[in-house]
Design a protein around this motif. Structure first.
Motif, PDB file in Angstrom:
ATOM      1  N   ASP A  48      -6.010   6.213  -2.772  1.00  0.00           N
ATOM      2  CA  ASP A  48      -6.818   5.186  -2.114  1.00  0.00           C
ATOM      3  C   ASP A  48      -5.934   4.233  -1.317  1.00  0.00           C
ATOM      4  O   ASP A  48      -6.302   3.792  -0.211  1.00  0.00           O
ATOM      5  CB  ASP A  48      -7.614   4.397  -3.153  1.00  0.00           C
ATOM      6  CG  ASP A  48      -8.720   5.235  -3.779  1.00  0.00           C
ATOM      7  OD1 ASP A  48      -9.091   6.253  -3.169  1.00  0.00           O
ATOM      8  OD2 ASP A  48      -9.210   4.868  -4.864  1.00  0.00           O
ATOM      9  N   ALA A  49      -4.754   3.895  -1.846  1.00  0.00           N
ATOM     10  CA  ALA A  49      -3.851   2.987  -1.159  1.00  0.00           C
ATOM     11  C   ALA A  49      -3.391   3.570   0.175  1.00  0.00           C
ATOM     12  O   ALA A  49      -3.316   2.864   1.195  1.00  0.00           O
ATOM     13  CB  ALA A  49      -2.648   2.669  -2.044  1.00  0.00           C
ATOM     14  N   ALA A  50      -3.105   4.865   0.179  1.00  0.00           N
ATOM     15  CA  ALA A  50      -2.686   5.522   1.419  1.00  0.00           C
ATOM     16  C   ALA A  50      -3.804   5.472   2.457  1.00  0.00           C
ATOM     17  O   ALA A  50      -3.567   5.271   3.652  1.00  0.00           O
ATOM     18  CB  ALA A  50      -2.286   6.969   1.123  1.00  0.00           C
ATOM     19  N   HIS A  51      -5.044   5.657   2.018  1.00  0.00           N
ATOM     20  CA  HIS A  51      -6.183   5.645   2.943  1.00  0.00           C
ATOM     21  C   HIS A  51      -6.389   4.247   3.529  1.00  0.00           C
ATOM     22  O   HIS A  51      -6.630   4.092   4.734  1.00  0.00           O
ATOM     23  CB  HIS A  51      -7.438   6.110   2.209  1.00  0.00           C
ATOM     24  CG  HIS A  51      -8.617   6.319   3.118  1.00  0.00           C
ATOM     25  ND1 HIS A  51      -8.604   7.231   4.147  1.00  0.00           N
ATOM     26  CD2 HIS A  51      -9.836   5.714   3.132  1.00  0.00           C
ATOM     27  CE1 HIS A  51      -9.767   7.186   4.777  1.00  0.00           C
ATOM     28  NE2 HIS A  51     -10.536   6.278   4.183  1.00  0.00           N
ATOM     29  N   VAL A  52      -6.285   3.219   2.677  1.00  0.00           N
ATOM     30  CA  VAL A  52      -6.448   1.839   3.159  1.00  0.00           C
ATOM     31  C   VAL A  52      -5.367   1.514   4.194  1.00  0.00           C
ATOM     32  O   VAL A  52      -5.659   0.931   5.250  1.00  0.00           O
ATOM     33  CB  VAL A  52      -6.398   0.857   1.972  1.00  0.00           C
ATOM     34  CG1 VAL A  52      -6.280  -0.574   2.479  1.00  0.00           C
ATOM     35  CG2 VAL A  52      -7.638   1.008   1.112  1.00  0.00           C
ATOM     36  N   ALA A  53      -4.126   1.886   3.905  1.00  0.00           N
ATOM     37  CA  ALA A  53      -3.034   1.613   4.850  1.00  0.00           C
ATOM     38  C   ALA A  53      -3.304   2.264   6.205  1.00  0.00           C
ATOM     39  O   ALA A  53      -3.060   1.674   7.266  1.00  0.00           O
ATOM     40  CB  ALA A  53      -1.711   2.101   4.267  1.00  0.00           C
ATOM     41  N   SER A  54      -3.833   3.494   6.182  1.00  0.00           N
ATOM     42  CA  SER A  54      -4.136   4.204   7.420  1.00  0.00           C
ATOM     43  C   SER A  54      -5.220   3.484   8.212  1.00  0.00           C
ATOM     44  O   SER A  54      -5.124   3.327   9.446  1.00  0.00           O
ATOM     45  CB  SER A  54      -4.569   5.630   7.093  1.00  0.00           C
ATOM     46  OG  SER A  54      -4.970   6.304   8.265  1.00  0.00           O
ATOM     47  N   LEU A  55      -6.264   3.006   7.524  1.00  0.00           N
ATOM     48  CA  LEU A  55      -7.351   2.294   8.207  1.00  0.00           C
ATOM     49  C   LEU A  55      -6.854   0.980   8.815  1.00  0.00           C
ATOM     50  O   LEU A  55      -7.229   0.609   9.945  1.00  0.00           O
ATOM     51  CB  LEU A  55      -8.495   2.023   7.220  1.00  0.00           C
ATOM     52  CG  LEU A  55      -9.257   3.248   6.693  1.00  0.00           C
ATOM     53  CD1 LEU A  55     -10.296   2.824   5.659  1.00  0.00           C
ATOM     54  CD2 LEU A  55      -9.938   4.000   7.831  1.00  0.00           C
ATOM     55  N   VAL A  56      -6.026   0.244   8.081  1.00  0.00           N
ATOM     56  CA  VAL A  56      -5.484  -1.028   8.599  1.00  0.00           C
ATOM     57  C   VAL A  56      -4.627  -0.772   9.837  1.00  0.00           C
ATOM     58  O   VAL A  56      -4.740  -1.483  10.853  1.00  0.00           O
ATOM     59  CB  VAL A  56      -4.691  -1.754   7.501  1.00  0.00           C
ATOM     60  CG1 VAL A  56      -3.944  -2.955   8.082  1.00  0.00           C
ATOM     61  CG2 VAL A  56      -5.615  -2.194   6.371  1.00  0.00           C
ATOM     62  N   ARG A  57      -3.771   0.241   9.779  1.00  0.00           N
ATOM     63  CA  ARG A  57      -2.899   0.541  10.929  1.00  0.00           C
ATOM     64  C   ARG A  57      -3.728   0.943  12.151  1.00  0.00           C
ATOM     65  O   ARG A  57      -3.427   0.556  13.287  1.00  0.00           O
ATOM     66  CB  ARG A  57      -1.918   1.642  10.559  1.00  0.00           C
ATOM     67  CG  ARG A  57      -0.803   1.166   9.625  1.00  0.00           C
ATOM     68  CD  ARG A  57       0.264   2.227   9.446  1.00  0.00           C
ATOM     69  NE  ARG A  57       1.427   1.711   8.720  1.00  0.00           N
ATOM     70  CZ  ARG A  57       1.649   1.902   7.429  1.00  0.00           C
ATOM     71  NH1 ARG A  57       0.777   2.607   6.712  1.00  0.00           N
ATOM     72  NH2 ARG A  57       2.718   1.382   6.857  1.00  0.00           N
ATOM     73  N   CYS A  88       0.829  -1.219   0.000  1.00  0.00           N
ATOM     74  CA  CYS A  88       0.000   0.000   0.000  1.00  0.00           C
ATOM     75  C   CYS A  88       0.856   1.258   0.000  1.00  0.00           C
ATOM     76  O   CYS A  88       0.558   2.237  -0.714  1.00  0.00           O
ATOM     77  CB  CYS A  88      -0.932   0.000   1.209  1.00  0.00           C
ATOM     78  SG  CYS A  88      -2.233  -1.253   1.132  1.00  0.00           S
ATOM     79  N   ASP A  89       1.919   1.271   0.782  1.00  0.00           N
ATOM     80  CA  ASP A  89       2.774   2.459   0.870  1.00  0.00           C
ATOM     81  C   ASP A  89       3.445   2.754  -0.468  1.00  0.00           C
ATOM     82  O   ASP A  89       3.558   3.917  -0.883  1.00  0.00           O
ATOM     83  CB  ASP A  89       3.837   2.266   1.964  1.00  0.00           C
ATOM     84  CG  ASP A  89       3.224   2.280   3.367  1.00  0.00           C
ATOM     85  OD1 ASP A  89       2.096   2.795   3.495  1.00  0.00           O
ATOM     86  OD2 ASP A  89       3.876   1.782   4.299  1.00  0.00           O
ATOM     87  N   ARG A  90       3.926   1.691  -1.158  1.00  0.00           N
ATOM     88  CA  ARG A  90       4.551   1.916  -2.464  1.00  0.00           C
ATOM     89  C   ARG A  90       3.533   2.473  -3.477  1.00  0.00           C
ATOM     90  O   ARG A  90       3.852   3.346  -4.286  1.00  0.00           O
ATOM     91  CB  ARG A  90       5.170   0.610  -2.988  1.00  0.00           C
ATOM     92  CG  ARG A  90       6.430   0.191  -2.260  1.00  0.00           C
ATOM     93  CD  ARG A  90       7.183  -0.883  -3.047  1.00  0.00           C
ATOM     94  NE  ARG A  90       6.409  -2.108  -3.179  1.00  0.00           N
ATOM     95  CZ  ARG A  90       6.403  -3.104  -2.271  1.00  0.00           C
ATOM     96  NH1 ARG A  90       7.143  -3.011  -1.163  1.00  0.00           N
ATOM     97  NH2 ARG A  90       5.689  -4.187  -2.484  1.00  0.00           N
ATOM     98  N   ALA A  91       2.317   1.977  -3.417  1.00  0.00           N
ATOM     99  CA  ALA A  91       1.276   2.482  -4.320  1.00  0.00           C
ATOM    100  C   ALA A  91       0.936   3.941  -4.011  1.00  0.00           C
ATOM    101  O   ALA A  91       0.673   4.741  -4.918  1.00  0.00           O
ATOM    102  CB  ALA A  91       0.017   1.611  -4.214  1.00  0.00           C
ATOM    103  N   ALA A  92       0.963   4.282  -2.713  1.00  0.00           N
ATOM    104  CA  ALA A  92       0.663   5.670  -2.330  1.00  0.00           C
ATOM    105  C   ALA A  92       1.733   6.620  -2.846  1.00  0.00           C
ATOM    106  O   ALA A  92       1.432   7.714  -3.336  1.00  0.00           O
ATOM    107  CB  ALA A  92       0.536   5.780  -0.807  1.00  0.00           C
ATOM    108  N   VAL A  93       2.992   6.204  -2.752  1.00  0.00           N
ATOM    109  CA  VAL A  93       4.091   7.029  -3.266  1.00  0.00           C
ATOM    110  C   VAL A  93       3.958   7.218  -4.775  1.00  0.00           C
ATOM    111  O   VAL A  93       4.266   8.282  -5.317  1.00  0.00           O
ATOM    112  CB  VAL A  93       5.446   6.384  -2.917  1.00  0.00           C
ATOM    113  CG1 VAL A  93       6.590   7.117  -3.637  1.00  0.00           C
ATOM    114  CG2 VAL A  93       5.664   6.414  -1.407  1.00  0.00           C
ATOM    115  N   ALA A  94       3.425   6.213  -5.455  1.00  0.00           N
ATOM    116  CA  ALA A  94       3.233   6.299  -6.912  1.00  0.00           C
ATOM    117  C   ALA A  94       2.036   7.157  -7.288  1.00  0.00           C
ATOM    118  O   ALA A  94       1.764   7.344  -8.473  1.00  0.00           O
ATOM    119  CB  ALA A  94       3.070   4.895  -7.494  1.00  0.00           C
ATOM    120  N   GLY A  95       1.329   7.659  -6.280  1.00  0.00           N
ATOM    121  CA  GLY A  95       0.217   8.585  -6.590  1.00  0.00           C
ATOM    122  C   GLY A  95      -1.159   8.032  -6.338  1.00  0.00           C
ATOM    123  O   GLY A  95      -2.157   8.687  -6.657  1.00  0.00           O
TER     124      GLY A  95
END
Length: 820
Positions: free
Chosen positions: A71-80, A61-68
């Motif tokens: 949604d990936a950043a939001h999912v990672a935040s919810l999981v954490r 998810c973090d790598r996808a968020a860095v790529a722009g």
């Protein structure tokens, strides 16, 4: 297999589920994933091995968020948050489109205890159909809410279930007040159990019902309503309710009554009436007209009214009537008509005009009646009172009437009107030397020439003596006023042959505008008279606008053009140079030549003011060539002393390509070298800057000249890229070397902005086409860094330097050179 859930559900069962399921431990590592999860990754272009057991899901998810991917950043935040115990569960819906298909998915995150440690289970499900249904429901709800009709739904017993906003407006009851009440309590002004039973029986049979009701609003006011009721049925086809759409027909009923009354009068009146469209096509006649003409209504409808006009006997007189109609909108007088049997007879015709809301002709109402000696006498008296006996033009009285009429039309349409006041120059000398008879003949010829310069709907009038006025109504283009004025001056300047005499006279014209200068007849006439005298005092045979409005602007424009005409000879023009910096190295590799004008009285004149005037007047050709020569020689000096690859960009105006050349040979190029020393250079000293509009609208001649520049070694730069309508085929066809990103995209550019995305796209496109990119308007270090990161080749703007004189620029170049 899903060992983490083995105590609760058999793993084979979870593997058989259609939902995509995965279990993640407290570090984010995937403990297990079911078959549906792996199949989804494979079907969407992913590698199942990278999203299955042993892979850290949070890292993915973090790598996808860095790529722009936001949604990936939001999912990672919810999981954490769930793993940290800040929430027990979460749901996140997101779009994930496939080729030719818009898709939605829902991700449910639930906390889980795994071997005494926190974990989460993710359940991923396709909810595309659910979202599609939700959007359909929302669309239908907004459709019913926005319709300009009352939409009401009830159950079979009449209890109100839906009450749209227009029903609130129409009846005065809010939806909250109406819902749950019986419709009989709120709406009908007269209730009939028999009629209600008829309506319900029709609905039970599966049919709709339409009709008129008298209804009442909250205040008790009654009004007519047209209602259409339709049945609402359940899945078994049973009637469960009624939806009704209601339209207020109060105004329609009033109009209907008025039309019925008008039709009765129209049919019964003894006057023969014919209604025509603007193109003289017959749209209606009454019985009296069919008796007068001998034709039936069927034979007349959609035919031209010209079929009813008399032949040679009345052609001239009928033409005069129609010409007066075009100018005033109403007319009356004797005309000659032709009966179906071929007989021609004189009739008295009165025509009135019906205009639409834009002031355009909608219909003409023609009323015919038998002619009498009294009417002929009245017509003669009317003509003498309204038309000049000498020229046949409208006199002062008719002029005032026409001007009032045109002012009303202009107020309706919102279009301006021009009034001209024309006075003949040296007419008194003609009268004094050749006599009044010659003077009268001259005035008739002047009237004819003035009339030939205007549209049929415009008016030329003679106020008296040698004074004429012209009304130009409803002007779409104010430039047409000057065209008419020039045409009139040219017509009057031609020799007049009166008997044995050849006379030379001219005219002075004053012009005023409605509503810019005045809004009433007297003020406009006074303004035009004053402007005429001002034109006469300046030397006659010219026109002038009323001061202080357009005349001041016209004088300023003329004065600026005159000053600009002498500016080049008086060394008032100068060329400044603004650096163009190579972003990767920071070196100044180019410059743009910018023209400036230092006026001896006004000081610095803005290029935005004088360059358009130079183009309009044609001065840009000489000025542009001078700028080209200055830039070329300066580029040679800097190439010889500092940088052998240095270039200067020069803006070229379309007017410079439109110059007329001799047909005996190809057009000479402004850069053509005549000094032997120049032979050492390849031609790349100068870069031509042209606009997108020039490429798209270029003529064959311009295209040939652009290609000739290319063949001579001069490079091309496309200025203000992104603000016009460039064709990629033109970029290739003309071998464009540089694209200049317009400063409007750079001005507010920050990280993550749309402007940055546009700039990045232009850079990528340019590089794919082998074109280098220059960004204009760079003013901050952040902008420079973003452009450098985007791969932009060059930057230009106040961050690097403002436009400089050649000596200042020279010092800057040498200082930078020493700094390296």
């Amino acid at each position: 297999m899903l060992t983490a859930l083995s105590d609760a559900i058999p793993a084979v069962t979870i593997d058989a589920l259609l939902e995509h399921i995965v279990v993640i431990d407290q570090r984010g590592t995937i403990l297990s994933a079911n078959k549906a999860w792996r199949d989804f990754a494979l079907a969407n272009g992913g590698d199942p091995l990278h999203v299955c057991e042993g892979i850290n899901y949070l890292d993915v998810c973090d790598r996808a968020a860095v790529a722009g991917c936001g949604d990936a950043a939001h999912v990672a935040s919810l999981v954490r948050d769930t793993l940290a115990g800040r929430r027990r569960s979460a749901t996140f819906d997101y779009p994930c489109d496939a080729p030719h298909e818009a898709r939605w998915f829902s991700l449910k995150i639930t906390a889980l205890d795994h071997a005494g440690a926190p974990a989460v289970v993710l359940v991923h499900d396709n909810i595309t159909e659910l979202k599609r249904c939700e959007r359909q429901i929302q669309f239908q709800a907004s459709l019913l809410a926005s319709v300009e009709q009352a939409v009401i739904a009830t159950d079979v017993a009449g209890t109100i279930l839906y009450w749209n906003p227009f029903a609130e407006k129409l009846y005065g009851w809010s939806a909250a007040e109406a819902m749950g009440r019986n419709i009989i309590e709120l709406v009908p002004a007269d209730t009939s159990s028999e009629r209600a039973a008829q309506i319900m029986a029709r609905l039970q049979a599966g049919c709709s019902w339409s009709g008129e009701f008298l209804v009442r609003d909250r205040d008790g006011t009654t009004f007519p309503m047209h209602v259409t009721d339709s049945p609402i049925r359940d899945e078994q086809g049973r009637l469960v309710g009624v939806i009704g759409i209601s339209t207020d027909i109060s105004e329609w009923k009033k109009t209907e009554r008025a039309l019925n009354l008008s039709a009765m009068v129209y049919e019964a009146i003894g006057e023969a009436i014919m209604i025509t469209a603007p193109d003289q096509r017959i749209v209606a006649v009454n019985p009296a007209f069919t008796r007068l003409s001998g034709y039936t209504e069927y034979e007349l409808i959609d035919q031209s009214a010209r079929m009813l006009l008399g032949g040679k006997l009345g052609r001239k007189q009928n033409g005069e009537v129609l010409q007066r109609l075009e100018k005033s909108g109403h007319v009356q007088g004797k005309v000659w008509t032709r009966h179906k049997n071929g007989d021609e007879c004189a009739e008295w015709l009165r025509i009135d005009t019906i205009y639409d809301e834009r002031g355009q002709v909608k219909f003409r109402v023609n009323m015919f009646s038998g002619i009498t000696d009294q009417k002929l006498a009245e017509d003669t008296i009317w003509r003498q009172a309204n038309f000049d006996f000498l020229t046949g033009l409208p006199n002062r009285s008719m002029f005032h009437d026409r001007l009032e009429h045109e002012l009303r039309k202009s107020r309706r349409s919102g279009l301006p009107l021009a009034l001209m006041f024309i006075d003949m120059d040296h007419f008194k000398e003609v009268n004094d030397t050749l006599g009044h008879d010659t003077g009268d003949k001259l005035l008739r010829e002047v009237a004819s020439r003035l009339s030939s310069c205007i549209r049929q709907a415009d008016t030329v009038a003679r106020l008296g003596g040698d004074e004429f006025t012209v009304i130009l109504g409803e002007l779409d283009d104010l430039d047409s006023v000057e065209r008419v004025a020039h045409a009139m001056l040219a017509a009057l300047a031609k020799p007049f042959v009166i008997g044995a005499e050849t006379l030379y006279v001219s005219g002075s014209i004053g012009i005023t505008l409605f509503p810019h200068d005045a809004t009433n007849v007297d003020a406009l006439l006074k303004n035009a008279d004053q402007a005429m005298y001002a034109a006469k005092s300046r030397g006659r045979n010219q026109f002038g606008y009323f001061m202080p409005s357009m005349q001041r602007a016209a004088q300023n424009k003329m004065r600026t053009v005159n000053d600009l005409r002498a500016a080049l000879a008086r060394n008032q023009l100068r060329v400044l140079y603004q650096p163009i910096v190579e972003l990767s190295s920071g070196r100044i590799r180019k410059a743009e030549a910018l023209l400036r004008w230092e006026h001896p009285q006004r000081g610095a004149v803005s290029p935005a003011e004088f360059i358009p005037l130079a183009e309009e007047s044609g001065l840009i050709v000489a000025i542009g060539d001078w700028v080209f020569q200055q830039a070329f020689h300066q580029a040679m000096r800097w190439r010889a002393s500092i940088d052998p690859q240095f270039q200067i960009s020069v803006n070229m105006s379309p007017a410079q390509f439109r110059r007329q050349w001799s047909a005996t040979g190809p057009p000479p190029l402004p850069h053509k070298r005549s000094h032997p020393l120049l032979g050492r250079y390849s031609g790349s000293e100068i870069v031509l800057e042209i606009t997108e509009g020039m490429l798209m609208e270029s003529t064959h001649s311009i295209r040939e000249q652009l290609l000739a520049f290319r063949e001579s070694g001069i490079q091309m730069s496309l200025d203000d890229f992104g603000t016009g309508y460039s064709s990629l085929s033109y970029l290739k066809k003309f071998h464009i070397d540089y694209l200049k990103i317009d400063q409007s995209f750079v001005l507010k550019m920050v990280a993550g902005s749309d402007d940055l995305a546009l700039c990045e796209a232009i850079v990528v496109m340019g590089h794919k086409l082998g074109i280098k990119v220059i960004a204009e308007g760079v003013e901050t270090q952040e902008q420079r860094e973003l452009l450098t990161g985007a791969g932009c080749d060059f930057g230009q703007g106040y961050l690097f330097a403002r436009p400089l004189t050649a000596p200042q620029f020279d010092r800057l170049l040498r200082r930078r050179d020493r700094g390296r």
